[in-house]
Scaffold this active site. Structure first.
Site, mmCIF file in Angstrom:
data_model
loop_
_atom_site.group_PDB
_atom_site.id
_atom_site.type_symbol
_atom_site.label_atom_id
_atom_site.label_comp_id
_atom_site.label_asym_id
_atom_site.label_seq_id
_atom_site.Cartn_x
_atom_site.Cartn_y
_atom_site.Cartn_z
ATOM 1 N N GLY A 217 1.332 3.909 5.979
ATOM 2 C CA GLY A 217 0.010 3.539 5.464
ATOM 3 C C GLY A 217 -0.155 4.010 4.037
ATOM 4 O O GLY A 217 0.828 4.365 3.375
ATOM 5 N N ASN A 218 -1.373 4.004 3.527
ATOM 6 C CA ASN A 218 -1.620 4.527 2.185
ATOM 7 C C ASN A 218 -2.994 5.187 2.147
ATOM 8 O O ASN A 218 -3.732 5.168 3.128
ATOM 9 C CB ASN A 218 -1.486 3.413 1.139
ATOM 10 N N HIS A 219 -3.327 5.758 0.985
ATOM 11 C CA HIS A 219 -4.550 6.577 0.890
ATOM 12 C C HIS A 219 -5.829 5.789 0.655
ATOM 13 O O HIS A 219 -6.860 6.380 0.380
ATOM 14 C CB HIS A 219 -4.398 7.587 -0.251
#
Ligand code: CTP
Length: 404
Positions: A217-219
């Site tokens: 995923g990412n932030h």
């Protein structure tokens, strides 16, 4: 007569500053507005409904279920008074808003006429908190005031000065003239210039599963996309928001579709593309996903774990290739040469406009409430903006979309 023809609903809750509302009603009336007043039962301890009724020229609403005139047959309207009152207003001002009323609004509690009407109001709602400093600074109240803003309510910050308790500090209701000016600004700023427009917005990250418990995923927090959805809905657009996992609450009057993966986002976008005027891809879609998803949880072994990945579908590229009536807006997150890369993407992906942000610049990026953006359109015009809240950045993006 700055407010000529405007319909203002004024909600008064039970704080000592309620007396200032008599003057506020006079200011609204003097400038041509029609005013209706709602009081909570505890507000009756501070100011008389007879005064407010005389000043506003309308019956003051206090009870959830109004008395029905026996000579008149009951209409649906009198039974669902709170719904019709909410629909009537161009703006709903709540002043003073006590800690209790704010807490109820944040949690959707509708146990009196004022709080029930807030839930059904379609107009912008302007809330002016007023209370003792310790109550205002209490963590529960501060969280609730932040939540009001996240839910899309407009908040007038209380002033510092002498308080009813005799103490001095923050928590004073601003003078009626100040609340009047905020109301005026909201009414003139609440442009309905997106009325009739159907806008599809994507937001947040995507989660690409590795096994049943892990993902790539990412932030992304989703704040930029949610701000766009909120701002567009406030300006009258019909907004569909397709979002990856976030902690954010759905903005008012927005249709939300939750997804997890890039593929699910792609399908939701395709399913909701019909008749859209604008598509804004502000989601931080994962570029890669694991080639296969392991059932259950991968056990730890002695060696390193290698995850084989493959590209996800490029939704923006698909939208550019299959563009019909809609204007297409992409986002670019670059850490270097951002303007050159962004210009290249406009051409390559057949975009009408791109919003560039560099997460390394102070005040820009995933988790912040602010952003620093540059907007480039397909005619080559480039506008750089200073650091501002994501909500204000959303307003600028929507203004630019209207020029396409
Ligand atoms: N995007 C998309 N589908 C993907 C990946 C990205 O639709 N699978 C969209 C994003 O929503 C954003 C835009 O593409 O609007 C830009 O994403 P970004 O990651 O900055 O650029 P890429 O085009 O993926 O190129 P690169 O990673 O090489 O910079």
């Amino acid at each position: 007569m700055e407010l000529l023809g405007k319909k203002i609903l004024l909600g008064i809750s039970g704080g000592i500053a309620a007396y200032k509302c008599c003057e506020l009603v006079r200011l609204y009336k003097k400038s041509g507005a029609e005013v209706k007043v709602i009081m909570t039962p505890s507000a009756l301890n501070f100011v008389s409904p007879v005064t407010l009724s005389a000043l506003s020229g309308n019956e003051v609403m206090i009870n959830m279920f109004p008395e029905v005139d026996p000579n008149r047959s009951e209409t649906v309207e009198t039974k669902t008074w709170h719904i019709y009152t909410g629909m009537w207003a161009d703006v709903f001002v709540i002043a003073p808003a006590t800690a209790n009323t704010i807490a109820k609004i944040v949690h959707g509690i509708s146990d009196n006429f004022l709080t029930a009407t807030v839930l059904s109001a379609r107009s912008p709602v302007l809330i002016s908190p007023a209370m003792d400093e310790d109550m205002y600074l209490n963590e529960a109240t501060s969280k609730n005031v932040s939540a009001l803003k996240e839910l899309g309510y407009w908040v007038i910050e209380p002033e510092s000065g002498e308080l009813a308790s005799g103490l001095s500090g923050i928590g004073r209701l601003p003078e009626p003239e100040t609340i009047y000016q905020h109301t005026l600004k909201l009414l003139s700023g609440a442009k309905k210039d997106l009325e009739g427009k159907k806008i599809l917005i994507t937001a947040g990250p995507t989660y690409e599963p590795i096994d049943d418990v892990r993902f790539l995923g990412n932030h992304s927090s989703g704040k930029m996309g949610f701000s766009l959805a909120m701002a567009a809905a406030q300006r009258g657009a019909d907004v569909t928001l397709v979002t990856g996992p976030t902690m954010l609450k759905t903005p008012r009057n927005v249709t939300r579709i939750d997804i997890n993966t890039a593929e699910e986002m792609f399908n939701a976008v395709k399913d909701n593309l019909k008749a859209k005027d604008v598509v804004i891809m502000s989601a931080a879609v994962a570029d890669y996903k694991p080639k296969s998803i392991v059932q259950g949880k991968i056990k730890k072994t002695a060696g390193n774990m290698t995850i084989e990945t493959e590209k996800t579908v490029d939704i923006l590229e698909y939208l550019g290739k299959n563009k019909s009536e809609y204007k297409l807006v992409g986002f670019a997150l670059e850490t270097e040469n951002e303007i050159d890369y962004a210009k290249g993407k406009i051409e390559k992906k057949n975009l009408d406009m791109i919003v560039v942000n560099n997460p390394k610049v102070d005040g820009a990026g995933f988790k912040t409430d602010t952003n620093v953006i540059t907007i480039i359109d397909n005619k080559g015009s480039q506008t750089e903006y200073p650091k501002m809240s994501k909500f204000d950045a959303a307003g600028n993006i929507l203004d630019k979309i209207l020029t396409l």
